[in-house]
Design an enzyme around this catalytic site. Structure first.
Site: not given
Length: 316
Positions: A68, A71, A125, A232
């Protein structure tokens, strides 16, 4: 090393250092010994944007799935498309995860403004939120992924490839050095900085008007000991636990990239080890649980760039 360093020095990191003078930082950068930093993550980079210097790196050019962390690029491409942030986006069957079977509370037909989809994709997420952002892009999801790869190329991320906007595909790959470039580019977007570090958030979903609460996937954003400007997290089995952050440590902005950590808390432990090393020049030990988890997974932690290089030399 960084093609956008000039822009960063003139804008984003002026913001990042506001009220935090770089002069007199302790310990001085020159006093930091990379051999003293011990990390359990398989790949890692500690990078100082103001000087363009990698303070520590381990396998920083190794190509690996990034889960992720994808993202961040999804958010960057979505914002650069300049589409209305208040436009409602509906969750569709195409946003469901049939690859990994991950769960989501964003149910079929639920609508949220593009702004909220972006926030949930970054802070919580949310896979369906990321998928909805891509699907509502001009040309659809395929055009969106193509734009992600074009942006990666434009940023000089030469070892990066995207196959989907969520990171669920193990075909989404990059390196620690490439991801530092992505962090720098994403940090130029105020909404990405804000949304990625939002500790918790409540949304009102349509057409029901029901409220849903979400928490940040990175528990460090709740800690008073951390000054995180962008972050992140990521996880799929093939990628391990991953984390990227732009943080303020020892009076200077630092990009931290941690990839392929085994065990739920290893990446957080490594982040704290990096912070302690930057503040003191000394290293904290790797927890026995992290070593045991890595051994169970068949990935013994490489404790430093120096020991890793020595091991490679012995194998030759």
């Amino acid at each position: 090393m960084r093609l956008i360093r000039t822009l960063v020095l003139g804008s984003v990191f002026a913001l990042a250092t506001a009220g935090h003078p770089v002069a007199g930082a302790e310990p001085p950068t020159g006093a930091l010994d990379p051999a003293r930093l011990k990390l359990a993550s398989a790949n890692a980079l500690v990078y100082e944007p103001l000087t363009g210097k990698a303070l520590y790196q381990k396998g920083a050019d190794d190509v690996t799935p990034i889960a992720s962390l994808t993202k961040l690029m999804t958010a960057l491409v979505a914002l650069e498309a300049n589409l209305p942030l208040d436009e409602p986006l509906a969750v569709d069957i195409e946003d469901f995860d049939y690859l990994k079977g991950s769960s989501s509370r964003l149910s079929m037909g639920l609508e949220l403004p593009r702004r909220e989809m972006l926030r949930l994709a970054l802070m919580a997420s949310e896979n369906r939120a990321a998928s909805a952002l891509a699907r509502h892009h001009p040309g659809g999801a395929d055009a969106f992924v193509a734009a992600m790869n074009r942006k990666a190329s434009a940023l000089g991320m030469t070892r990066t490839r995207f196959e989907d906007p969520t990171g669920l595909s193990p075909g989404n790959v990059s390196t620690a050095n490439d991801l530092a470039r992505l962090v720098e580019a994403a940090a130029q977007q105020p909404l990405i900085r804000e949304f990625s570090v939002t500790p918790s958030h409540v949304v009102e979903v349509q057409p029901t008007g029901r409220t849903l609460g979400f928490n940040n996937s990175n528990r460090l954003v709740h800690s008073v000991d951390w000054d995180i400007r962008l972050q992140k997290t990521g996880y799929i089995r093939e990628a391990g636990r991953c984390l990227v952050m732009l943080v303020q440590i020892a009076s200077r902005p630092v990009v931290i990239v941690l990839l392929d950590s085994v065990g739920k808390y290893t990446r957080l432990g490594d982040a704290n080890r990096v912070k302690y090393w930057l503040e003191t020049g000394r290293s904290l030990p790797i927890a026995r649980t992290a070593i045991a988890a890595a051994a169970t997974a068949g990935k013994p932690p490489r404790t430093s760039a120096v020991t890793a290089a020595a091991a490679r030399k012995q194998r030759r």
